[in-house]
Design a protein around this motif. Structure first.
Motif, PDB file in Angstrom:
ATOM      1  N   LEU A 182       0.847  -1.182  -0.014  1.00 19.98           N
ATOM      2  CA  LEU A 182       0.078   0.287   0.109  1.00 19.98           C
ATOM      3  C   LEU A 182       0.945   1.194  -0.087  1.00 19.98           C
ATOM      4  CD1 LEU A 182      -2.987   0.860   0.018  1.00 19.98           C
ATOM      5  CD2 LEU A 182      -2.754   1.173   2.498  1.00 19.98           C
ATOM      6  N   ILE A 183       0.857   2.050  -1.051  1.00 20.93           N
ATOM      7  CA  ILE A 183       1.800   3.259  -1.277  1.00 20.93           C
ATOM      8  C   ILE A 183       0.748   4.503  -1.351  1.00 20.93           C
ATOM      9  CG2 ILE A 183       3.590   4.080  -3.194  1.00 20.93           C
ATOM     10  CD1 ILE A 183       3.524   1.035  -4.223  1.00 20.93           C
ATOM     11  N   ARG A 184       1.692   5.563  -0.419  1.00 20.29           N
ATOM     12  CA  ARG A 184       1.016   6.683  -0.761  1.00 20.29           C
ATOM     13  C   ARG A 184       1.131   7.382  -1.773  1.00 20.29           C
ATOM     14  NH1 ARG A 184      -0.076   8.568   4.382  1.00 20.29           N
ATOM     15  NH2 ARG A 184       1.111   7.800   6.238  1.00 20.29           N
ATOM     16  N   GLN A 185       0.157   7.977  -2.343  1.00 23.59           N
ATOM     17  CA  GLN A 185      -0.015   8.817  -3.534  1.00 23.59           C
ATOM     18  C   GLN A 185       1.248   9.732  -3.569  1.00 23.59           C
ATOM     19  OE1 GLN A 185      -2.993  12.149  -3.906  1.00 23.59           O
ATOM     20  NE2 GLN A 185      -3.429  11.288  -5.822  1.00 23.59           N
ATOM     21  N   GLU A 186       1.618  10.417  -2.558  1.00 24.33           N
ATOM     22  CA  GLU A 186       2.811  11.316  -2.645  1.00 24.33           C
ATOM     23  C   GLU A 186       4.248  10.484  -3.099  1.00 24.33           C
ATOM     24  OE1 GLU A 186       0.675  12.408   1.097  1.00 24.33           O
ATOM     25  OE2 GLU A 186       0.573  10.987  -0.181  1.00 24.33           O
ATOM     26  N   VAL A 187       4.256   9.329  -2.703  1.00 27.59           N
ATOM     27  CA  VAL A 187       5.392   8.372  -2.985  1.00 27.59           C
ATOM     28  C   VAL A 187       5.188   7.936  -4.421  1.00 27.59           C
ATOM     29  CG1 VAL A 187       6.597   5.946  -2.495  1.00 27.59           C
ATOM     30  CG2 VAL A 187       5.749   7.575  -0.631  1.00 27.59           C
ATOM     31  N   ALA A 188       4.041   7.703  -4.723  1.00 27.12           N
ATOM     32  CA  ALA A 188       3.938   7.113  -6.115  1.00 27.12           C
ATOM     33  C   ALA A 188       4.335   8.162  -7.419  1.00 27.12           C
ATOM     34  CB  ALA A 188       2.510   6.683  -6.330  1.00 27.12           C
ATOM     35  N   LEU A 189       3.923   9.389  -6.987  1.00 30.40           N
ATOM     36  CA  LEU A 189       4.242  10.491  -7.873  1.00 30.40           C
ATOM     37  C   LEU A 189       5.505  11.127  -8.028  1.00 30.40           C
ATOM     38  CD1 LEU A 189       0.893  12.512  -7.358  1.00 30.40           C
ATOM     39  CD2 LEU A 189       1.634  11.075  -9.305  1.00 30.40           C
TER      40      LEU A 189
END
Length: 218
Positions: free
Chosen positions: A176-183
């Motif tokens: 489960l990955i935070r959106q901030e990390v994914a971007l």
């Protein structure tokens, strides 16, 4: 060891805040099983971003079966491509494409998750804002090793009652990955075709200032 807070989540769950991101190549029957089972493991509404490779080897009827298997998701972004692009290049694209919700659950196409897996990961990240990724391991191969003194969690286990622990590196599924990390630009290095991309991904997360957590029985 990281303390897990099991209080109520503060977000409204009336609409999806998690997109499940899957990249698949072959194993269509196993993919269908995974697509059907994931929404059944949680009461949370989920979106789906699915990239199916090897389109030239998939019949039209199989495509329809794959699409139908995703009926348990709210919003569905399903796309097919020819050939085999490996793991890291298509996952990098799919992760960015899925990052329209606050969290992305990155899964392989052949996983069996225990009920409550996604909920536990979400609860942990919601109550630990300094962590960028949480993961739980399921009932497939149990694998634990140390690389140069660094703890490495490679594949899931079957029990989600253990506490989350802080680790340096994790294998590339059930995250489960935070959106901030994914971007983060180039968070997944597309120069890795298959092997070691997930360890590099973990290191890039930590270089960006985020911590990583997992549940493990070791």
């Amino acid at each position: 060891m990281v303390k897990q807070t099991m209080g109520k989540l503060t977000r409204s769950m009336s609409k999806p805040i998690i997109t499940v991101a899957i990249v698949s190549w072959l194993l269509e029957e196993r993919l269908i099983k995974t697509l059907i089972s994931i929404p059944k493991t949680t009461s949370l509404p989920l979106n789906l971003c699915l990239h199916v490779q090897g389109e030239e080897q998939i019949s039209d009827s199989m495509k329809q079966r794959i699409i139908s298997a995703a009926s348990g998701f709210v919003e569905k972004d399903i796309y097919f491509s020819s050939g085999n692009g490996g793991i890291a290049p298509p996952r990098a694209i799919n992760l960015k494409r899925a990052a329209k919700t606050p969290y992305i659950f990155m899964s392989d196409n052949d996983m069996d998750y225990k009920e409550g897996t996604i909920d536990a990961e979400l609860n942990f990240l919601e109550t630990h804002p300094d962590y960028g990724v949480s993961t739980i391991r399921n009932n497939q191969v149990h694998f634990y090793r140390t690389v140069n003194g660094t703890e490495v969690i490679c594949t899931p286990v079957d029990d989600i009652t253990y506490p989350f622990v802080d680790v340096d590196l994790i294998g590339g599924t059930s995250q489960l990955i935070r959106q901030e990390v994914a971007l983060i630009p180039d968070i997944i290095d597309t120069r890795y075709f298959i092997g070691s991309w997930d360890f590099d991904f973990s290191m890039n997360i930590r270089k960006a200032g985020w911590k990583i957590s997992t549940i493990t029985d070791r």
